[in-house]
Design a protein around this motif. Structure first.
Motif, short mmCIF file in Angstrom:
data_model
loop_
_atom_site.label_atom_id
_atom_site.label_comp_id
_atom_site.label_asym_id
_atom_site.label_seq_id
_atom_site.Cartn_x
_atom_site.Cartn_y
_atom_site.Cartn_z
N ALA A 324 0.84 -1.20 0.00
CA ALA A 324 0.00 0.00 0.00
C ALA A 324 0.87 1.25 0.00
O ALA A 324 0.50 2.28 -0.57
CB ALA A 324 -0.93 -0.01 1.22
N GLU A 325 2.04 1.16 0.64
CA GLU A 325 2.98 2.28 0.64
C GLU A 325 3.43 2.64 -0.77
O GLU A 325 3.72 3.80 -1.05
CB GLU A 325 4.21 1.94 1.49
N TRP A 326 3.51 1.64 -1.65
CA TRP A 326 3.96 1.92 -3.02
C TRP A 326 3.04 2.93 -3.71
O TRP A 326 3.49 3.70 -4.55
CB TRP A 326 3.97 0.64 -3.85
N SER A 327 1.77 2.93 -3.33
CA SER A 327 0.83 3.90 -3.88
C SER A 327 0.82 5.19 -3.07
O SER A 327 0.85 6.29 -3.62
CB SER A 327 -0.58 3.30 -3.90
N ALA A 328 0.78 5.06 -1.74
CA ALA A 328 0.58 6.23 -0.88
C ALA A 328 1.82 7.10 -0.75
O ALA A 328 1.73 8.33 -0.71
CB ALA A 328 0.11 5.78 0.50
N PHE A 329 2.99 6.47 -0.65
CA PHE A 329 4.20 7.24 -0.40
C PHE A 329 4.52 8.22 -1.54
O PHE A 329 4.74 9.41 -1.29
CB PHE A 329 5.38 6.31 -0.14
N PRO A 330 4.53 7.77 -2.82
CA PRO A 330 4.77 8.76 -3.88
C PRO A 330 3.73 9.86 -3.90
O PRO A 330 4.06 11.03 -4.18
CB PRO A 330 4.72 7.91 -5.15
N GLU A 331 2.46 9.52 -3.63
CA GLU A 331 1.43 10.55 -3.62
C GLU A 331 1.71 11.62 -2.58
O GLU A 331 1.58 12.81 -2.84
CB GLU A 331 0.05 9.91 -3.35
N VAL A 332 2.06 11.19 -1.39
CA VAL A 332 2.39 12.14 -0.32
C VAL A 332 3.50 13.08 -0.78
O VAL A 332 3.43 14.30 -0.59
CB VAL A 332 2.79 11.39 0.97
N CYS A 333 4.52 12.51 -1.39
CA CYS A 333 5.67 13.32 -1.80
C CYS A 333 5.32 14.26 -2.94
O CYS A 333 5.67 15.46 -2.92
CB CYS A 333 6.82 12.40 -2.21
N LEU A 334 4.63 13.75 -3.96
CA LEU A 334 4.28 14.57 -5.11
C LEU A 334 3.35 15.72 -4.73
O LEU A 334 3.55 16.87 -5.14
CB LEU A 334 3.61 13.70 -6.18
N LEU A 335 2.35 15.43 -3.92
CA LEU A 335 1.39 16.46 -3.51
C LEU A 335 2.07 17.51 -2.63
O LEU A 335 1.77 18.71 -2.73
CB LEU A 335 0.22 15.82 -2.78
N THR A 336 2.97 17.07 -1.76
CA THR A 336 3.70 18.01 -0.92
C THR A 336 4.56 18.94 -1.76
O THR A 336 4.68 20.14 -1.48
CB THR A 336 4.56 17.27 0.11
N GLY A 337 5.17 18.38 -2.81
CA GLY A 337 5.97 19.21 -3.70
C GLY A 337 5.18 20.34 -4.32
O GLY A 337 5.64 21.49 -4.40
N VAL A 338 3.95 20.03 -4.75
CA VAL A 338 3.09 21.08 -5.31
C VAL A 338 2.71 22.10 -4.24
O VAL A 338 2.71 23.30 -4.47
CB VAL A 338 1.81 20.47 -5.93
N ALA A 339 2.37 21.60 -3.04
CA ALA A 339 1.99 22.51 -1.96
C ALA A 339 3.12 23.48 -1.64
O ALA A 339 2.88 24.68 -1.43
CB ALA A 339 1.61 21.71 -0.72
N LEU A 340 4.33 23.00 -1.63
CA LEU A 340 5.48 23.89 -1.36
C LEU A 340 5.65 24.90 -2.49
O LEU A 340 5.97 26.07 -2.24
CB LEU A 340 6.74 23.06 -1.20
N GLU A 341 5.44 24.46 -3.70
CA GLU A 341 5.56 25.36 -4.85
C GLU A 341 4.49 26.45 -4.79
O GLU A 341 4.77 27.64 -4.95
CB GLU A 341 5.44 24.55 -6.14
N VAL A 342 3.25 26.04 -4.57
CA VAL A 342 2.13 27.00 -4.50
C VAL A 342 2.29 27.91 -3.28
O VAL A 342 2.10 29.12 -3.36
CB VAL A 342 0.78 26.25 -4.44
#
Length: 454
Positions: A324-342
């Motif tokens: 389940a981490e294989w799906s959730a972990f990248p999502e957490v990272c990718l979404l956080t990257g956008v949040a930091l950018e915005v």
């Protein structure tokens, strides 16, 4: 592009950054797995467990652009094994003498957990960089508006005066704590994995511990000391921290979202001439970025919760959690990257309407000074008696009181001279001093730490 709306050409920029996509896209992920396999063979060769020539061949050929990725996918489906497709594709391009030495004694989890550590190293460095930039912008706002008076609000209602610098300093101080957490957590998170079948390194005896140390050193990771196959707290903690980072950014965004309302008009997020808020209501200027920060934070929290669920693992290996981490972990990272950018764009270009803040404070007259009047009256008649008196003067259901001082004087609770004396105390209390403390503390921390994640 992918079948999910969040992967589409049209919307992908809202759910991930190019920088992080280059880390989590399939070719990058497969290359990272190949790097782990090459490092394992190299470490085994140094200990005499595989021929040095075979390790060298593996290192040379372990390149994703040299593999048949259709074969990787086909063999993965055919064997129902998560790693065998990649192993067979790598063996296909290797000299025959080296093929038996690929992935010798390792497991899927050894490879993927070590990749998680490598990914956390890359993601953590980006989060550190972007958080420090956001902190710098917030400190600038705190200093510039140290004494800019605005209405403090509780439960969505005007309360007592604060300064905008105080609000910005609160944001900056929270960001600084995330930076502290990043620094403190690094040695816990950035450790490799080599456990073999059940974590005891039985396949590699008597050199298992030495091999794990060599593998971790080869990849620039720490040695965990004990296998963590079913101990998922590291991944959960990292994801939890990213959810907190996004929570902070969403708190800032929500403030802008609320204070950009035209009836308040104290803050406005930056925009561009090309931005269109509404094609049916052209007058609108929507706080799109501020709003999106809350959307991102909700998704990060949801995915971080999946990572926490993985902590409840059974025995020495439990695929339910870490897959389940294989799906959730990248999502957490990718979404956080956008949040930091915005979030970075928001705070660096935030428009502060000082005049609107002043007007909003003045619009409430001396009602917004009720806390100071209560404190003064309490010194005269006692806190609880003073509170009851003011409650009777200002209680809901009575006629709206335009001037609290006049009402107190009319009720015989205080004289005009008393009230003028009480209101002579700065309305914003220790706000300025606290801003100074936050800024001074942050500046000292920034001067003592490197620009890159320590």
């Amino acid at each position: 592009m992918g079948t999910r709306l969040t992967d589409s050409r049209q919307y992908a920029h809202l759910w991930g950054t190019a920088e992080l996509a280059s880390l989590f896209e399939e070719p990058a992920r497969l290359q990272a797995w190949l790097d782990v396999l090459a490092a394992l063979a190299s470490a085994q060769a140094r200990l005499g467990m595989v021929p040095a020539g075979a390790a060298a061949e593996i290192a040379t050929h372990a390149r994703v652009d040299a593999l048949d990725l259709d074969l990787v996918a086909e063999q993965t489906r055919l064997t129902s094994h998560s790693m065998l497709g990649l192993i067979r594709a790598l063996q296909q391009v290797l000299p025959e003498a080296a093929r038996e030495h690929v992935y010798a004694g390792a497991t899927v989890q050894d490879v993927t957990d070590t990749w998680f550590a490598l990914a956390m190293r890359e993601v953590g460095a980006l989060v550190w960089r972007d958080l420090r930039a956001i902190e710098e912008s917030l400190l600038g706002l705190a200093v510039s508006h140290r004494d800019t008076v605005m209405a403090g609000r509780t439960h969505g209602q005007p309360g007592a005066p604060i300064t905008f610098g105080f609000k910005a300093a609160s944001w900056a101080d929270e960001v600084r704590r995330h930076l502290d957490r990043l620094r403190e957590g690094r040695p816990r998170w950035l450790v490799g994995q080599l456990g073999g079948a059940v974590g005891v390194l039985g396949f590699f005896e008597p050199q298992g511990l030495a091999l794990r140390a060599q593998l971790c050193a080869e990849l620039g990771l720490g040695d965990p000391g004990i296998s963590w196959l079913s101990s998922r707290d590291r991944v959960a903690e990292f994801g939890g921290l990213l959810s907190m980072v996004c929570g902070t950014l969403a708190r800032i965004g929500t403030e802008v979202f609320e204070l950009q309302r035209p009836e308040i008009g104290e803050l406005r997020e930056p925009t561009t001439p090309e931005a269109v808020s509404s094609i049916t209501m052209p007058h609108k200027r929507n706080p799109e970025g501020s709003e999106h920060l809350d959307t991102l934070a909700r998704l990060v929290r949801a995915n971080a919760a999946v990572l926490v669920e993985g902590m409840v693992a059974v025995h020495e290996r439990d695929g339910r959690g870490w897959k389940a981490e294989w799906s959730a972990f990248p999502e957490v990272c990718l979404l956080t990257g956008v949040a930091l950018e915005v979030g970075g764009r928001l705070v660096s270009g935030l428009e502060v309407d000082v005049e609107a803040m002043r007007v909003n404070v003045e619009r409430h007259g001396d009602r917004i000074a009720s806390e100071r009047l209560l404190a003064g009256l309490a010194g005269k008649v006692g806190k609880h008696t003073a509170q009851q008196l003011m409650h009777e003067v200002l209680s809901p259901g009575t006629t709206e009181v335009a001037h609290v001082v006049d009402a107190l004087v009319a009720a015989g609770a205080a004289t005009e001279q008393d009230c003028r004396h009480w209101l002579a105390v700065p309305a914003t209390g220790a706000a300025g001093a606290m801003v100074d403390t936050v800024v001074s503390r942050a500046r000292a921390a920034r001067a003592a730490e490197p620009d890159t994640w320590p």
